[in-house]
Design an enzyme around this catalytic site. Structure first.
Site, short mmCIF file in Angstrom:
data_model
loop_
_atom_site.label_atom_id
_atom_site.label_comp_id
_atom_site.label_asym_id
_atom_site.label_seq_id
_atom_site.Cartn_x
_atom_site.Cartn_y
_atom_site.Cartn_z
N LYS A 1 8.62 2.58 -3.05
CA LYS A 1 8.14 1.58 -4.00
C LYS A 1 9.30 1.10 -4.89
CE LYS A 1 4.09 2.11 -2.25
NZ LYS A 1 4.42 2.97 -1.10
C1 LIG Z 1 -1.24 -0.29 -0.31
C2 LIG Z 1 -1.00 1.19 -0.50
N1 LIG Z 1 -1.96 1.96 -1.01
C3 LIG Z 1 -1.79 3.27 -1.21
C4 LIG Z 1 -0.61 3.90 -0.90
C5 LIG Z 1 -0.47 5.37 -1.11
O1 LIG Z 1 0.43 5.67 -2.12
P1 LIG Z 1 0.88 7.20 -2.37
O2 LIG Z 1 1.84 7.54 -1.28
O3 LIG Z 1 1.52 7.18 -3.72
O4 LIG Z 1 -0.34 8.02 -2.34
C6 LIG Z 1 0.43 3.14 -0.35
C7 LIG Z 1 1.70 3.79 -0.01
O5 LIG Z 1 2.48 3.34 0.78
C8 LIG Z 1 0.25 1.75 -0.15
O6 LIG Z 1 1.20 0.98 0.37
#
Ligand SMILES: Cc1ncc(COP(=O)(O)O)c(C=O)c1O
Length: 382
Positions: free
Chosen positions: A184
């Protein structure tokens, strides 16, 4: 086969983060405590939100946001299939059923008209993503949610620093969930945050992430009076640590320069690909400011197999790329469900998209090498 010339993604971290982590370690308070509170304040202020609730990831943030929205067993939640699978998984974690809707093939974001078609008496909420950091049609989705009496939850995992109608992402929905995974724009190693304007939401979400406990460790530590906590509902351990939050505080400070750098590289890609008849650069709708979390091009006249050949060909030339965005409904975790029909728009958009490397350690020459390798690979698959 050449080694990769540069990484596909790379977080922007430096001595400030290292010093901040060292200070936390020396303080003796390493799990959720004062630094988490500082990071929450810094991120909420950046977004213009009243409250921030830090979590262990965006997935756990989404789970809590859905619980707070009243989603549970027997409910349906409309989600994009074309998203990281965590979006759909969070619905299952909440005990509900994800109902997959189509996306706009140009923005990869939920198509409000298709969302509308999929509402049933069991629908409780719409969980939409700002795909690749590009804000979705929030006005369109809000209108549908309002009309149908549904909760609207925003998966802004990728969207920190983006704006919609002049306001930073983090304030458009009752609960907005961010990710700080290293891919990110800013990172805490792993981590998440829910922003909200509701003090009741913030308080309940803070309890839920800490086993449902009514007294936080910071309150207990600061108090000269013994207070016995209670556990009024079943909670989770979804805490962020102070070690992570110390990195987060520094990352929020860096955010403006990180965004400027990402946008500068996107302009270079845009210019280099502008006149290509088959490669389409990301479309940024009016009213939207994009953080360029992932720069994914759309390629005409190829299928998934050919896209994968392009990825391999570019990798052989030392250029790492990735498929644009997956679809959850074609993965074994969901494909076994008898009720899921095909989603032709999402499938095509997913199969023909390609994410190019983009991060602050790259320069204009790296972008040029990437574009050259893409052109060569494209010529080979036609
Ligand atoms: C659209 C979206 N939602 C949720 C997530 C999940 O994030 P995390 O890895 O912090 O749980 C991601 C991670 O790539 C994502 O791109």
């Amino acid at each position: 086969m050449s080694p990769v010339r540069f990484a596909f993604a790379r977080p922007t971290l430096g001595s400030e983060e290292a010093t901040a982590v060292q200070a936390v370690i020396e303080s003796g308070w390493v799990t959720q405590g004062p630094k988490v509170a500082e990071f929450e304040r810094a991120l909420a202020d950046y977004c213009g939100a009243a409250h921030g609730v830090a979590t262990s990831s965006c997935t756990t943030a989404l789970h809590l946001a859905l619980i707070w929205s009243g989603v549970g067993a027997g409910d349906e939640v409309i989600v994009p299939s074309m998203s990281m699978i965590a979006t759909a998984n969070a619905v299952v974690h909440a005990g509900a059923t994800p109902v997959f809707a189509e996306v706009d093939p140009l923005t990869f974001n939920l198509d409000p008209a298709d969302v509308h078609r999929r509402i049933t008496p069991r629908t409780r909420a719409i969980l939409f993503a700002d795909q690749l950091g590009l804000p979705a049609d929030i006005d369109g989705l809000s209108a549908i949610a309002k009309d149908a009496g549904l909760r609207l939850v925003e998966d802004a995992a990728c969207a920190i620093g983006s704006s919609y109608r002049g306001q930073r992402i983090g304030t458009h929905c009752e609960v907005v969930c961010f990710s700080f995974h290293p891919r990110k724009v800013i990172t805490t190693g792993d981590g998440g945050m829910i922003t909200t304007s509701s003090v009741e939401a913030a308080e309940r979400l803070r309890r839920l992430r800490h086993h449902g406990m009514t007294v936080s460790d910071v309150e207990r530590h600061a108090s000269t009076k013994f207070t016995r906590e209670s556990y009024d509902e079943v909670g989770y351990n979804y805490r962020m640590t102070d070690v992570q939050a110390a990195i987060g505080v520094e990352q929020v400070r860096r955010l403006p320069s990180i965004l400027a750098e990402r946008r500068r590289l996107a302009v270079i890609y845009d210019a280099a690909l502008a006149d290509h008849h088959r490669v389409h650069t990301p479309l940024v709708p009016t009213g939207v400011e994009w953080n360029v979390q992932t720069y994914a091009v759309r390629i005409d006249g190829i299928d998934a197999n050919e896209r994968d050949h392009i990825i391999q060909d570019m990798l052989d030339a030392g250029i790492p790329t990735r498929p644009g965005v997956m679809t959850a409904h074609r993965e074994p975790a969901y494909a076994h469900r008898g009720d899921i029909t095909s989603l032709p728009v999402s499938e095509r958009a997913s199969d023909t998209s390609l994410a190019l490397p983009l991060h602050a350690s790259m320069n204009a020459d790296d972008c040029a090498l990437t574009v050259d390798a893409l052109m060569t690979a494209l010529d080979r698959v036609v």
